[in-house]
Design an enzyme around this catalytic site. Structure first.
Site, PDB file in Angstrom:
ATOM      1  CE  LYS A 126      -4.386   1.217   0.170  1.00 31.14           C
ATOM      2  NZ  LYS A 126      -5.587   0.574  -0.402  1.00 31.14           N
ATOM      3  CG  ASP A 166      -7.347   3.639  -0.759  1.00 31.91           C
ATOM      4  OD1 ASP A 166      -7.825   2.498  -0.638  1.00 31.91           O
ATOM      5  OD2 ASP A 166      -7.431   4.482   0.148  1.00 31.91           O
TER       6      ASP A 166
HETATM    7  P1  NDP Z   1     -12.838   8.235  -2.768  1.00 33.56           P
HETATM    8  O1  NDP Z   1     -11.748   9.200  -2.591  1.00 33.56           O
HETATM    9  O2  NDP Z   1     -13.402   8.021  -4.135  1.00 33.56           O
HETATM   10  O3  NDP Z   1     -14.061   8.577  -1.800  1.00 33.56           O
HETATM   11  C1  NDP Z   1     -13.901   8.642  -0.421  1.00 33.56           C
HETATM   12  C2  NDP Z   1     -15.209   9.068   0.202  1.00 33.56           C
HETATM   13  O4  NDP Z   1     -15.103   8.932   1.614  1.00 33.56           O
HETATM   14  C3  NDP Z   1     -15.560  10.507  -0.066  1.00 33.56           C
HETATM   15  O5  NDP Z   1     -16.951  10.678  -0.062  1.00 33.56           O
HETATM   16  C4  NDP Z   1     -14.918  11.219   1.135  1.00 33.56           C
HETATM   17  O6  NDP Z   1     -15.525  12.467   1.443  1.00 33.56           O
HETATM   18  C5  NDP Z   1     -15.166  10.225   2.237  1.00 33.56           C
HETATM   19  N1  NDP Z   1     -14.102  10.337   3.239  1.00 33.56           N
HETATM   20  C6  NDP Z   1     -12.774  10.122   3.059  1.00 33.56           C
HETATM   21  N2  NDP Z   1     -12.083  10.357   4.180  1.00 33.56           N
HETATM   22  C7  NDP Z   1     -12.995  10.725   5.074  1.00 33.56           C
HETATM   23  C8  NDP Z   1     -12.911  11.092   6.438  1.00 33.56           C
HETATM   24  N3  NDP Z   1     -11.730  11.137   7.087  1.00 33.56           N
HETATM   25  N4  NDP Z   1     -14.068  11.383   7.078  1.00 33.56           N
HETATM   26  C9  NDP Z   1     -15.257  11.343   6.434  1.00 33.56           C
HETATM   27  N5  NDP Z   1     -15.389  10.994   5.136  1.00 33.56           N
HETATM   28  C10 NDP Z   1     -14.290  10.702   4.477  1.00 33.56           C
HETATM   29  O7  NDP Z   1     -12.279   6.852  -2.171  1.00 33.56           O
HETATM   30  P2  NDP Z   1     -12.774   5.365  -2.436  1.00 33.56           P
HETATM   31  O8  NDP Z   1     -14.234   5.363  -2.645  1.00 33.56           O
HETATM   32  O9  NDP Z   1     -11.887   4.778  -3.464  1.00 33.56           O
HETATM   33  O10 NDP Z   1     -12.396   4.660  -1.052  1.00 33.56           O
HETATM   34  C11 NDP Z   1     -13.326   4.580   0.044  1.00 33.56           C
HETATM   35  C12 NDP Z   1     -12.900   3.462   0.974  1.00 33.56           C
HETATM   36  O11 NDP Z   1     -12.888   2.218   0.270  1.00 33.56           O
HETATM   37  C13 NDP Z   1     -11.510   3.591   1.608  1.00 33.56           C
HETATM   38  O12 NDP Z   1     -11.525   3.038   2.896  1.00 33.56           O
HETATM   39  C14 NDP Z   1     -10.655   2.712   0.701  1.00 33.56           C
HETATM   40  O13 NDP Z   1      -9.493   2.252   1.358  1.00 33.56           O
HETATM   41  C15 NDP Z   1     -11.622   1.578   0.435  1.00 33.56           C
HETATM   42  N6  NDP Z   1     -11.316   0.771  -0.746  1.00 33.56           N
HETATM   43  C16 NDP Z   1     -11.238   1.341  -1.989  1.00 33.56           C
HETATM   44  C17 NDP Z   1     -10.981   0.549  -3.079  1.00 33.56           C
HETATM   45  C18 NDP Z   1     -11.018   1.093  -4.469  1.00 33.56           C
HETATM   46  O14 NDP Z   1     -10.998   0.282  -5.408  1.00 33.56           O
HETATM   47  N7  NDP Z   1     -11.090   2.395  -4.678  1.00 33.56           N
HETATM   48  C19 NDP Z   1     -10.684  -0.892  -2.937  1.00 33.56           C
HETATM   49  C20 NDP Z   1     -10.879  -1.402  -1.601  1.00 33.56           C
HETATM   50  C21 NDP Z   1     -11.151  -0.581  -0.557  1.00 33.56           C
HETATM   51  P3  NDP Z   1     -14.784  13.841   1.044  1.00 33.56           P
HETATM   52  O15 NDP Z   1     -14.903  13.939  -0.445  1.00 33.56           O
HETATM   53  O16 NDP Z   1     -15.544  14.883   1.785  1.00 33.56           O
HETATM   54  O17 NDP Z   1     -13.363  13.686   1.509  1.00 33.56           O
END
Ligand code: NDP
Length: 445
Positions: A126, A166
């Site tokens: 990662k 991510d």
């Molecule tokens: P994105 O950046 O596309 O979206 C993240 C979302 O979560 C946004 O709505 C963001 O809001 C919110 N968010 C992020 N950090 C915080 C925080 N500290 N507090 C509140 N809201 C938060 O990321 P992904 O959708 O790709 O990833 C989301 C999760 O899924 C993570 O845990 C990631 O590790 C996991 N994941 C992702 C994969 C992938 O293929 N993308 C694969 C496996 C797991 P805002 O815009 O306001 O920051």
């Protein structure tokens, strides 16, 4: 926790001070592994756990870049190459101001077991940076990505380490990163990054895969209770890549997703979220969730607060780590919760997981439920290696088969170890045994 494992865990915590999320992830896995060590004392003799908790390599580097006003900015870059027993290191890059070594290590550690569960030949790694892409122009994001890759390129490769996206790293960032890698190395090495655009080596279904996979896994759990997504009232946290695609899939299967969030607040749309509108706001306009309320009558936007205040029969936490605590879990359980599918990595605190499990709620841990993303990344690597590209239907069927396979492996492992329905135990043991066997076979390295 088993006393032998507790002693090893305590040493790991002492050797890695100040890394709370890494400590949490290690503790959660160790709590499941006592019975495996009763059956396999050879794992203890070979110090498999001690080796698993020590990354094979950790790279921390300076990322200098200039913003649009010409000011120099300095960020910190990370790549933790955790375990290569099953294949090249594989795992995403996270760009978020909260990123530090402890976050990268927790994610890398989880990734080892997740990748093993997919059955694909991929190890765990990662990376990321404390860079915050929010509010940055495309040109700034490009300059940052180019500087980040100018160091990272020497550590990665299709047979070595294959990053992906991510939080904060989507198609735009992967494009800039791939461009710079190609420019520096003078190689069109498609398999060095996944999550690429469709016309330049990407895979259909990769953008949807994590959210779709989470819903497929959760649907398989519901099936064990004679239920399905049809007619469920669902709440999703986040509104990024994973959340949007989880919403789309849950609604395609007949659920009504009534709420989702971002880090500023959440929306409640009792008619069911309009995914087309949400995609336009988040993916095309790069706007905020509050813009949704203005464009759709009857929707309420709650500034701040917790999306977990909204009742649901199924919840899919798809934002970030430790976003759902014990109090929120207890409230959801009191109000009729049936199932939880973690789209994010470690979104439920340990207290929340205990509440769900004690209440008999179906609970899918992230390392199993969200493995569809990395599994489809491995399918992207397969297509790159064979210079082929598969149809959406074929790729989605592969994803479905993989998710059903992970579900069944977790369920069977939980049965075998006398804890039917405990998907946490099933996922931890199921993933661990594959990695431990491979490490034993490969000798002391
Ligand atoms: P994105 O950046 O596309 O979206 C993240 C979302 O979560 C946004 O709505 C963001 O809001 C919110 N968010 C992020 N950090 C915080 C925080 N500290 N507090 C509140 N809201 C938060 O990321 P992904 O959708 O790709 O990833 C989301 C999760 O899924 C993570 O845990 C990631 O590790 C996991 N994941 C992702 C994969 C992938 O293929 N993308 C694969 C496996 C797991 P805002 O815009 O306001 O920051």
């Amino acid at each position: 926790m088993d006393a032998r494992l507790e002693a090893i865990r305590d040493t790991v915590l002492a050797r890695n001070p100040g890394e709370a999320e890494f400590h949490q992830a290690v503790t959660e896995v160790f709590e499941s592994l006592g019975p495996v060590h009763d059956r396999h004392p050879e794992f203890l003799e070979a110090a498999i756990l001690e080796r698993l908790c020590e990354p094979e390599r950790q790279i921390i580097f300076r990322v200098p870049w200039t913003d649009d006003s010409g000011r120099v900015q300095i960020n910190r870059g990370f790549r933790v190459e955790f375990n290569s027993a099953l294949g090249p290191y594989k795992g995403g890059l996270r760009f978020h101001p909260s990123v530090y070594l402890g976050i990268v290590k927790f994610l890398g550690f989880e990734q080892i077991f997740k990748n093993a569960l997919t059955g694909m030949p991929i190890g765990g790694g990662k990376g990321g940076s404390d860079f915050d892409p929010r509010g940055r122009s495309d040109a700034e994001v490009m300059r940052f990505c180019q500087s980040f890759m100018t160091e990272l390129y020497r550590h990665i490769g299709e047979y070595t380490d294959v990053p992906a996206g991510d939080i904060g790293v989507g198609g735009r960032e992967i494009g800039y990163l791939f461009g710079q890698y190609k420019r520096i190395t003078n190689r069109y090495e498609s398999g060095v990054l996944t999550g690429k655009g469709i016309s330049w080596g990407g895979s259909l279904v990769r953008p949807e895969a994590t959210g779709f996979g989470t819903v497929i896994f959760t649907g398989e759990m519901l099936k064990t209770r004679g239920s399905s997504f049809d007619g469920q009232r669902v709440v999703v946290s986040g509104s990024g890549n994973v959340a949007i695609n989880a919403i789309a899939k849950a609604q395609a299967l007949g659920a009504t997703v009534v709420a989702c969030s971002d880090s500023s607040g959440y929306i409640v749309d009792e008619a069911g979220i309009d995914v087309g509108l949400l995609r336009r706001i988040k993916e095309v306009e790069r706007g905020r969730l509050k813009d949704y309320e203005v464009r759709r009558p009857g929707v309420s936007y709650v500034d701040g607060g917790s999306v977990w205040d909204v009742d649901a029969t199924v919840v899919l936490p798809c934002a970030t780590q430790n976003e759902l605590d014990g109090d929120a879990a207890a409230r959801l359980v009191r109000n009729g919760l049936l199932a939880v599918g973690e789209g994010a990595n470690m979104p439920s605190t340990r207290e929340a997981v205990a509440v769900f499990q004690e209440a008999g709620v179906l609970f899918a841990p992230g390392k199993a439920a969200n493995a569809g993303g990395v599994a489809t990344s491995a399918l992207e690597m397969q297509q790159n290696a064979s210079r082929d590209s598969w149809s959406f239907e074929h790729t989605e069927q592969r994803l479905t088969d993989i998710m059903v396979g992970i579900h069944d492996l977790c369920a069977q492992t939980a049965d075998e170890y006398g804890e039917p329905g405990n998907y946490v135990l099933g996922a931890n043991i199921g993933g661990f045994v594959k990695v431990a066997d491979a490490m034993l076979a490969q000798g002391l390295i």
